[in-house]
Motif scaffolding. Structure first.
Motif, PDB file in Angstrom:
ATOM      1  N   ASN A   1     -36.074  -2.772   9.383  1.00  0.00           N
ATOM      2  CA  ASN A   1     -36.098  -3.644  10.565  1.00  0.00           C
ATOM      3  C   ASN A   1     -34.714  -3.996  11.104  1.00  0.00           C
ATOM      4  N   VAL A   2     -33.763  -3.091  10.901  1.00  0.00           N
ATOM      5  CA  VAL A   2     -32.464  -3.210  11.565  1.00  0.00           C
ATOM      6  C   VAL A   2     -32.121  -1.845  12.148  1.00  0.00           C
ATOM      7  N   PRO A   3     -31.340  -1.796  13.221  1.00  0.00           N
ATOM      8  CA  PRO A   3     -31.005  -0.500  13.825  1.00  0.00           C
ATOM      9  C   PRO A   3     -29.964   0.230  12.999  1.00  0.00           C
ATOM     10  N   PRO A   4     -29.904   1.548  13.106  1.00  0.00           N
ATOM     11  CA  PRO A   4     -28.872   2.298  12.384  1.00  0.00           C
ATOM     12  C   PRO A   4     -27.493   2.007  12.965  1.00  0.00           C
ATOM     13  N   LEU A   5     -26.503   2.050  12.115  1.00  0.00           N
ATOM     14  CA  LEU A   5     -25.131   1.829  12.562  1.00  0.00           C
ATOM     15  C   LEU A   5     -24.660   2.980  13.437  1.00  0.00           C
ATOM     16  N   ASP A   6     -23.969   2.647  14.494  1.00  0.00           N
ATOM     17  CA  ASP A   6     -23.296   3.649  15.312  1.00  0.00           C
ATOM     18  C   ASP A   6     -22.056   3.013  15.922  1.00  0.00           C
ATOM     19  N   ALA A   7     -21.266   3.805  16.624  1.00  0.00           N
ATOM     20  CA  ALA A   7     -19.987   3.323  17.149  1.00  0.00           C
ATOM     21  C   ALA A   7     -20.175   2.187  18.147  1.00  0.00           C
ATOM     22  N   ASP A   8     -21.196   2.272  19.007  1.00  0.00           N
ATOM     23  CA  ASP A   8     -21.404   1.230  20.010  1.00  0.00           C
ATOM     24  C   ASP A   8     -21.775  -0.100  19.365  1.00  0.00           C
ATOM     25  N   LEU A   9     -22.674  -0.064  18.380  1.00  0.00           N
ATOM     26  CA  LEU A   9     -23.079  -1.291  17.698  1.00  0.00           C
ATOM     27  C   LEU A   9     -21.897  -1.913  16.951  1.00  0.00           C
TER      28      LEU A   9
ATOM     29  N   ALA B   1     -39.791  -0.378  17.732  1.00  0.00           N
ATOM     30  CA  ALA B   1     -39.353  -0.224  16.340  1.00  0.00           C
ATOM     31  C   ALA B   1     -37.901   0.273  16.313  1.00  0.00           C
ATOM     32  N   PRO B   2     -37.042  -0.330  15.495  1.00  0.00           N
ATOM     33  CA  PRO B   2     -35.633   0.068  15.481  1.00  0.00           C
ATOM     34  C   PRO B   2     -35.360   1.382  14.754  1.00  0.00           C
ATOM     35  N   LEU B   3     -36.298   1.801  13.879  1.00  0.00           N
ATOM     36  CA  LEU B   3     -36.093   3.003  13.079  1.00  0.00           C
ATOM     37  C   LEU B   3     -37.225   3.987  13.305  1.00  0.00           C
ATOM     38  N   TYR B   4     -36.869   5.229  13.511  1.00  0.00           N
ATOM     39  CA  TYR B   4     -37.830   6.307  13.727  1.00  0.00           C
ATOM     40  C   TYR B   4     -37.104   7.632  13.530  1.00  0.00           C
ATOM     41  N   PRO B   5     -37.814   8.737  13.381  1.00  0.00           N
ATOM     42  CA  PRO B   5     -37.136  10.023  13.180  1.00  0.00           C
ATOM     43  C   PRO B   5     -36.358  10.438  14.422  1.00  0.00           C
ATOM     44  N   VAL B   6     -35.141  10.923  14.217  1.00  0.00           N
ATOM     45  CA  VAL B   6     -34.297  11.340  15.342  1.00  0.00           C
ATOM     46  C   VAL B   6     -33.237  12.311  14.829  1.00  0.00           C
TER      47      VAL B   6
ATOM     48  N   ALA C   1     -36.152   3.079   6.426  1.00  0.00           N
ATOM     49  CA  ALA C   1     -35.051   2.163   6.132  1.00  0.00           C
ATOM     50  C   ALA C   1     -33.746   2.829   6.560  1.00  0.00           C
ATOM     51  N   THR C   2     -32.721   2.007   6.733  1.00  0.00           N
ATOM     52  CA  THR C   2     -31.418   2.553   7.108  1.00  0.00           C
ATOM     53  C   THR C   2     -30.335   1.971   6.216  1.00  0.00           C
ATOM     54  N   TYR C   3     -29.316   2.756   5.963  1.00  0.00           N
ATOM     55  CA  TYR C   3     -28.208   2.355   5.102  1.00  0.00           C
ATOM     56  C   TYR C   3     -27.261   1.498   5.929  1.00  0.00           C
ATOM     57  N   SER C   4     -27.251   0.192   5.645  1.00  0.00           N
ATOM     58  CA  SER C   4     -26.580  -0.740   6.547  1.00  0.00           C
ATOM     59  C   SER C   4     -26.168  -2.010   5.820  1.00  0.00           C
ATOM     60  N   TYR C   5     -25.283  -2.781   6.459  1.00  0.00           N
ATOM     61  CA  TYR C   5     -24.888  -4.102   5.981  1.00  0.00           C
ATOM     62  C   TYR C   5     -25.455  -5.215   6.870  1.00  0.00           C
ATOM     63  N   LEU C   6     -26.262  -4.841   7.879  1.00  0.00           N
ATOM     64  CA  LEU C   6     -26.865  -5.838   8.760  1.00  0.00           C
ATOM     65  C   LEU C   6     -28.044  -6.504   8.068  1.00  0.00           C
TER      66      LEU C   6
ATOM     67  N   ILE D   1     -30.779   7.122   8.316  1.00  0.00           N
ATOM     68  CA  ILE D   1     -32.168   6.651   8.268  1.00  0.00           C
ATOM     69  C   ILE D   1     -32.897   7.487   7.228  1.00  0.00           C
ATOM     70  N   ARG D   2     -33.712   6.842   6.377  1.00  0.00           N
ATOM     71  CA  ARG D   2     -34.431   7.610   5.370  1.00  0.00           C
ATOM     72  C   ARG D   2     -35.912   7.245   5.375  1.00  0.00           C
ATOM     73  N   VAL D   3     -36.721   8.245   4.970  1.00  0.00           N
ATOM     74  CA  VAL D   3     -38.140   8.042   4.738  1.00  0.00           C
ATOM     75  C   VAL D   3     -38.570   9.024   3.657  1.00  0.00           C
ATOM     76  N   THR D   4     -39.536   8.646   2.843  1.00  0.00           N
ATOM     77  CA  THR D   4     -40.015   9.534   1.788  1.00  0.00           C
ATOM     78  C   THR D   4     -40.516  10.840   2.399  1.00  0.00           C
ATOM     79  N   ALA D   5     -40.229  11.949   1.704  1.00  0.00           N
ATOM     80  CA  ALA D   5     -40.502  13.284   2.258  1.00  0.00           C
ATOM     81  C   ALA D   5     -41.958  13.682   2.088  1.00  0.00           C
ATOM     82  N   ASN D   6     -42.846  13.000   2.832  1.00  0.00           N
ATOM     83  CA  ASN D   6     -44.246  13.439   2.904  1.00  0.00           C
ATOM     84  C   ASN D   6     -44.811  13.053   4.263  1.00  0.00           C
ATOM     85  N   PRO D   7     -45.835  13.768   4.743  1.00  0.00           N
ATOM     86  CA  PRO D   7     -46.349  13.522   6.090  1.00  0.00           C
ATOM     87  C   PRO D   7     -46.870  12.112   6.320  1.00  0.00           C
ATOM     88  N   THR D   8     -47.449  11.496   5.296  1.00  0.00           N
ATOM     89  CA  THR D   8     -47.992  10.143   5.459  1.00  0.00           C
ATOM     90  C   THR D   8     -46.883   9.138   5.745  1.00  0.00           C
TER      91      THR D   8
END
Length: 506
Positions: A352-360, A277-282, A321-326, A305-312
């Protein structure tokens, strides 16, 4: 009578050396501006005897052959300077006498002020040897911890819960590689004022050593990050984190979700994540409300990267989801960039896209899909205007500035992972345009900085952060005794004119 004499002998033999303060010559190194003691100042004699000041800025000297002598001490400390003499030497000649004292002032070059060491052995060793008061309940050895890697902490059930990475102990080179932990009280709820220190109450095993709180099945260490407190539907607080399993050489082969059980002081596995999975808590989480919904933002370099603030939702990677233009659905090495009708990059919350970073983004620039000027990762040094590559960061809201503030470590700089930057923006998403270097280390790493909004003082004018001080990745093979591989706390005063808010709004 004999029993009484034996008892007196035992008591006398157990008297700590701190009661023999008259045997030691005390050197106190202080910040010329604040007059506070400087931890981690090095004092070296002509014949290379090295003393390192404790968290009070004190070094205790009792060297046979140098007592009652004039002794020259070279003086150095990361981010501080001592004046040079005509030959270029930076130091001072002192008359070393039993029970004597000397005070040396250093000019702080760093914008941030080094306060104390949070973890490890001998935090106030030299203060005790010279009879000075100390703030900690356990000032020289706590839960047999000599060194601890990166920190995670969160407010849970009214107390601060702390967890670390790999941790060393006195009895053997291999220690706890399965997440040691501790709790402390908030400063206004019985804890120490944060400028003085943190009294850590460790979870310990039968031997008294900081115990394993997160030993997940599988080979190698268990590490956690993304520690966050969330309320479930019933309003019950739950403390959760992402875990990873690691094998040599630093290869992550499993990640998932764990939850802390306060009755057993253990993390319990809740879910194994899809490793692809490209997105997960980190990283260090940030709470942020958007359109009436509270989210948790995650990210290593930037919180994108964002997710609704609840345990489920936290446990369901399909919710991330991630804030991106990909564009979702394009390939790993051939990403499609989406633009609006004006040709500008079309940022949106995407799954379903990776978060933006300098390497990407460097790859996208090389492929001609974006220009260097369009890249999100364009964080620049206010002074040099050069691009700074962020390794990881910690973002928090600051009421004093009415801005989001970021404390970040630099991936490549004068000292590998040893330089810390300050920046601010209107949103935790940025854009993080400009930053100022606030801490530097000479050939020493200081990584995984953690900003502590829980402890901010004077409405956020004074902010506090810590990081891991270590030779790892620095190329330096000379480790600082007692300090290496430990957490050091810093304070930054946002009223400093060198941090004028107008600079960051350019």
């Amino acid at each position: 009578m004999w029993k009484s004499l034996c008892l007196l002998w035992i008591v006398w033999c157990s008297v700590p050396q701190c009661l023999l303060a008259g045997d030691y010559f005390q050197i106190r190194v202080i910040d010329a501006e604040t007059k506070r003691g400087i931890p981690l100042a090095e004092l070296e004699t002509v014949n290379q005897i090295l003393y390192v000041t404790d968290s009070n800025g004190i070094a205790a000297v009792n060297e046979p052959g140098l007592i009652n002598q004039e002794v020259y001490f070279r003086i150095r400390s990361h981010g501080y300077e001592y004046p040079a003499d005509g030959f270029g030497y930076r130091g001072k000649k002192l008359q070393v006498t039993p029970g004597g004292k000397a005070v040396l002032e250093m000019k702080r070059v760093n914008l941030a002020e080094r306060l104390y060491r949070v973890t490890g052995g001998g935090i106030y060793r030299d203060s005790l040897l010279t009879g000075e008061p100390v703030p900690l309940q356990k000032p020289v050895l706590n839960a047999q911890v000599l060194g601890s890697d990166s920190v995670q902490n969160a407010l849970f059930q009214g107390r601060v819960y702390w967890f670390w990475g790999d941790t060393n102990r006195p009895s053997y080179p291999l220690g706890n590689f399965q997440v040691p932990g501790a709790v402390s009280d908030l400063p206004d709820k019985g804890g120490l004022p944060i400028e003085r220190g943190v009294n850590l109450d460790y979870f310990v095993d039968a031997s008294g050593f900081a115990k394993k709180t997160c030993e997940m099945p599988g080979a190698g260490p268990t590490w956690i990050d993304a520690l966050v407190t969330l309320k479930d539907k019933s309003g019950q607080e739950r403390l959760l984190a992402k875990y990873v399993k690691v094998k040599a050489p630093l290869t992550v082969y499993e990640r998932g979700l764990v939850e802390f059980n306060p009755e057993t002081n253990q993390f319990e596995k809740r879910k194994v994540f899809d490793f692809d999975a490209p997105l997960y808590p980190v990283g260090h989480p940030v709470r942020y409300e958007m359109a009436g919904t509270e989210y948790i933002l995650f990210g290593l370099s930037y919180p994108l990267i964002r997710v609704t603030a609840n345990p489920t939702a936290l446990a369901d990677l399909s919710e991330y989801a991630t804030y991106s233009y990909l564009k979702p659905g394009s390939g790993n090495e051939d990403w499609t960039v989406e633009r609006d009708t004006e040709g500008a990059l079309a940022y949106a919350w995407r799954k379903n896209v990776p978060p933006l970073d300098a390497d990407l983004e460097r790859k996208l620039i090389q492929q001609g899909k974006i220009s260097a000027e369009e890249a999100y990762s364009r964080f620049r040094d206010i002074e040099t205007k050069q691009v700074v590559q962020i390794h990881n960061s910690s973002v928090a809201w600051n009421a004093y500035r009415n801005k989001w503030t970021m404390i970040a470590s630099q991936k490549n700089g004068t000292s590998m992972l040893g330089e810390i930057w300050y920046a601010e923006a209107d949103s935790p998403l940025g854009p993080w345009k400009w930053g100022r270097k606030i801490v530097t280390h000479d050939r020493y790493s200081f990584y995984n900085p953690k900003q502590h909004p829980l402890f901010a003082r004077e409405d956020g004018r004074l902010i506090y952060f810590e990081g891991t001080y270590t030779t790892l990745f620095s190329g330096n093979k000379v480790k600082t005794p007692r300090y290496d591989y430990n957490q050091i706390m810093y304070r930054l005063d946002l009223s400093d004119p060198r941090l004028d808010a107008k600079q960051f709004a350019q």
